[in-house]
Scaffold this active site. Structure first.
Site: not given
Length: 317
Positions: A13, A67, A76, A78, A164, A225-226
Site C-alpha cells: 500500500n 484518500n 489506515c 498500512n 472505519n 488495505c491494512g
C-alpha cells in the site's frame, strides 16, 4: 506550494508521506494535495496521502490520511505504520500513542518480518461489531456471518468497524469481478450504508493463512488495505475459522502482515514500514496538480529487502 515527502509503503500500500507538523493548510487544501500526489496517472502516485501531525498531551504525534479522491479516512493501518516510523525517527521514540481522526492508536517498533525490513506493531481500534457503528441502516444489531438485507449479494458477511467500516466475506476463491461490482455499489453511498464501506473477499489457506482482496472506500480495488487485513483477522476469529489468540499470516497482492485477534476483540497487526525514496514536489493546491518531483535520495536497500522478503514468504506459503 512546495512539499518535501517520503514515498513509502506498508504491505504494498504505497503513499507519499509528508511531515506536516509545521505546515498550515486547510482540509480542502490537503484534499487538493492528496488528489495531486496520489493520482495514479500523475507524477507521484499512491493509494492516498499520509500526514505526520503534531501531538497533544495524550499523544506523541498524530496521523491524517487522505484518500486519492480527497476524502479523509478514519484510519489506515498500512499508512499508520509508515507514519509511526517517521514519528519514531524524528522524535527518537520506540513506541507511542498516535492521534487519528476519530480515535487513538498504540504503535511500537517490532521484530523484523525479514532481514532489513523495518517493522511496526499496531494495536487496532477501537473496533466494533455494532451494525450502527459500521454505518449499516438495518434493524439487526450486528452482522456476523449473515446475509446483509438490502446488499446486492447472497453471500454471508461479517460487518466490523476498525473504526472505519468493513464488510468481510469468506470465499473459496476470490472473484475480482464480483468484488469490484459489489464494492462499486457500496462506493455509490447507497441508503443501506451512506458513508460507504470497504469490502473484502477472504480465502482461508493452509495453516490458517488468510489471503485478502479488498475494494477500498475512496480508492477502489487495491493491492493492500491494512484495516481490511485487521478486519479479516477479527472476522476469522468471530466466525470460528481461526482460533482467538492464534498468530496468523495475512497475505494480499502487496505482501503480508502478522495478525492476532483476542476474544475481547483486541486486534494486533505487525507489518513493514518501508521507505522507498525522499523527494520534493511543487503542487498547485487549488487545481490538484503536481509537477514532476525532484529526487533527493533512493532507499534501494529497503526496497530490495522487501522484495526478498515477499519472494521468500510467497514460496513458503
Amino acid at each position: 506550494m512546495q512539499f518535501s515527502f517520503i514515498k513509502c509503503h506498508g504491505s504494498g500500500n504505497d503513499f507519499p508521506l509528508i511531515d506536516a507538523r509545521a505546515l498550515s493548510l486547510s482540509d480542502a487544501g490537503w484534499a487538493g494535495v492528496a488528489r495531486a500526489l496520489a493520482d495514479r496517472d500523475g507524477p507521484v502516485g499512491g493509494d492516498g496521502l499520509l500526514l505526520l501531525t503534531t501531538g497533544d498531551e495524550d499523544c506523541a504525534f498524530g496521523m491524517r490520511m487522505f484518500n486519492s479522491d480527497g476524502s479523509e479516512a478514519e484510519t489506515c493501518l498500512n499508512g499508520l505504520r509508515c507514519t509511526a516510523r517517521l514519528g519514531f525517527e524524528v522524535l527518537g521514540l520506540e513506541q507511542a500513542t498516535v492521534r487519528l481522526k476519530t480515535s487513538v492508536a498504540q504503535v511500537a517498533r517490532d521484530a523484523e518480518l525479514a532481514p532489513g525490513v523495518a517493522t511496526v506493531r499496531t494495536v487496532v481500534g477501537p473496533n466494533s461489531v455494532a451494525a450502527a457503528d459500521v454505518g449499516l441502516r438495518i434493524e439487526a444489531e450486528q452482522v456476523i456471518e449473515a446475509v446483509v438485507p438490502g446488499l446486492p449479494s447472497a453471500r454471508a458477511f461479517t460487518a466490523v468497524a476498525m473504526p472505519n467500516p468493513h464488510l468481510v466475506t469468506f470465499v473459496d476463491a476470490v472473484d475480482e469481478e464480483e468484488l469490484v461490482s459489489l464494492g462499486s455499489w457500496c462506493e455509490g453511498a447507497p441508503a443501506l450504508i451512506p458513508a460507504r464501506a470497504n469490502v473484502s473477499f477472504v480465502e482461508v489457506r493452509r495453516d490458517a493463512d488468510l489471503f485478502v482482496r479488498t475494494f477500498e472506500r475512496g480508492v477502489g480495488l487495491t493491492n493492500s488495505c491494512g484495516s481490511a487485513m485487521a478486519a479479516s483477522v477479527l472476522a476469522a476469529g468471530l466466525t470460528g475459522r481461526v482460533p482467538f489468540d492464534a498468530q496468523v499470516r495475512v497475505f494480499n497482492k502487496g505482501g503480508l502482515v502478522r495478525g492476532r485477534a483476542s476474544a475481547d476483540r483486541v486486534v494486533t497487526i505487525s507489518g513493514n514500514a518501508t521507505f522507498l525514496y525522499d523527494a520534493s514536489v511543487q503542487v498547485d493546491v487549488a487545481a490538484g496538480r503536481a509537477e514532476v518531483p525532484v529526487m533527493h535520495a533512493r532507499r534501494e536497500d529497503e526496497a530490495a529487502a522487501w522484495r526478498a522478503a515477499v519472494a521468500g514468504l510467497a514460496s513458503a506459503s
